[in-house]
Design a protein around this motif. Sequence first.
Motif, PDB file in Angstrom:
ATOM      1  N   UNK A   1     -58.631 -16.969  16.383  1.00  0.00           N
ATOM      2  CA  UNK A   1     -57.989 -17.134  17.015  1.00  0.00           C
ATOM      3  C   UNK A   1     -58.018 -19.185  16.870  1.00  0.00           C
ATOM      4  N   UNK A   2     -58.663 -19.705  16.773  1.00  0.00           N
ATOM      5  CA  UNK A   2     -59.493 -20.952  16.404  1.00  0.00           C
ATOM      6  C   UNK A   2     -58.849 -21.262  14.943  1.00  0.00           C
ATOM      7  N   UNK A   3     -59.208 -20.367  14.120  1.00  0.00           N
ATOM      8  CA  UNK A   3     -58.413 -20.931  13.207  1.00  0.00           C
ATOM      9  C   UNK A   3     -56.437 -20.706  12.807  1.00  0.00           C
ATOM     10  N   UNK A   4     -55.848 -19.646  13.229  1.00  0.00           N
ATOM     11  CA  UNK A   4     -54.359 -19.950  13.479  1.00  0.00           C
ATOM     12  C   UNK A   4     -54.489 -21.102  14.939  1.00  0.00           C
ATOM     13  N   UNK A   5     -54.719 -21.558  15.931  1.00  0.00           N
ATOM     14  CA  UNK A   5     -54.614 -22.239  16.579  1.00  0.00           C
ATOM     15  C   UNK A   5     -54.297 -23.506  15.850  1.00  0.00           C
ATOM     16  N   UNK A   6     -56.017 -24.095  14.761  1.00  0.00           N
ATOM     17  CA  UNK A   6     -55.653 -25.564  13.839  1.00  0.00           C
ATOM     18  C   UNK A   6     -54.019 -25.224  12.972  1.00  0.00           C
ATOM     19  N   UNK A   7     -53.946 -24.191  12.123  1.00  0.00           N
ATOM     20  CA  UNK A   7     -53.160 -24.101  11.607  1.00  0.00           C
ATOM     21  C   UNK A   7     -51.725 -24.391  11.932  1.00  0.00           C
TER      22      UNK A   7
END
Length: 177
Positions: A73-79
């Motif tokens: 979720x954090x990676x998706x939010x970053x992108x």
Amino acid sequence: MIDWSRLFGFSVNPAEIILRGTVIYWFIFLLFRLVLRRDVGAIAIADVMLLVLIADAASNGMSGDYDSITDGCLLIATLAGWNYLLDLLSFHFLAIRRLVQPPPLALIENGKMLRKAMRKELITTEELKSRLREQGIEDLSEVKIAHLEEDGEISVLRHDGRELEKSSGKSKSKKTI
């Protein structure tokens, strides 16, 4: 028994996830912007890239390549954050817009093909003529100007003042003032 802390806790340092996502986002963005400038079609390059990256990040998060859902979720939010920030900045700042969206490129002026521009985008004479025929133009002399737009489509203004635009694979003409 479900290990909730492993499922929803961070298994990788959050700063590392953000840094990795940021580096990959910018690498792929610049690759698409500089190499595949207009080959994607009607969807903006950044949007296609975001979809691909989110699908991969979500897949890793769901399949357990990360140790927690929170990592994915954090990676998706970053992108998504970078994509939103680029859209926002390109709306407000011309310099960012120029980086994100290539300007229209003239391919034909007054019935003459601009070979240098065609070479730059690797568009062959046959491909350009084919795209013109799709819009009902058989002779280059009918074309006042034809541009390769940022979305990969070719817009044409005829000498008679009619602008042709592509819509659902069929040509549609409209009078310009």
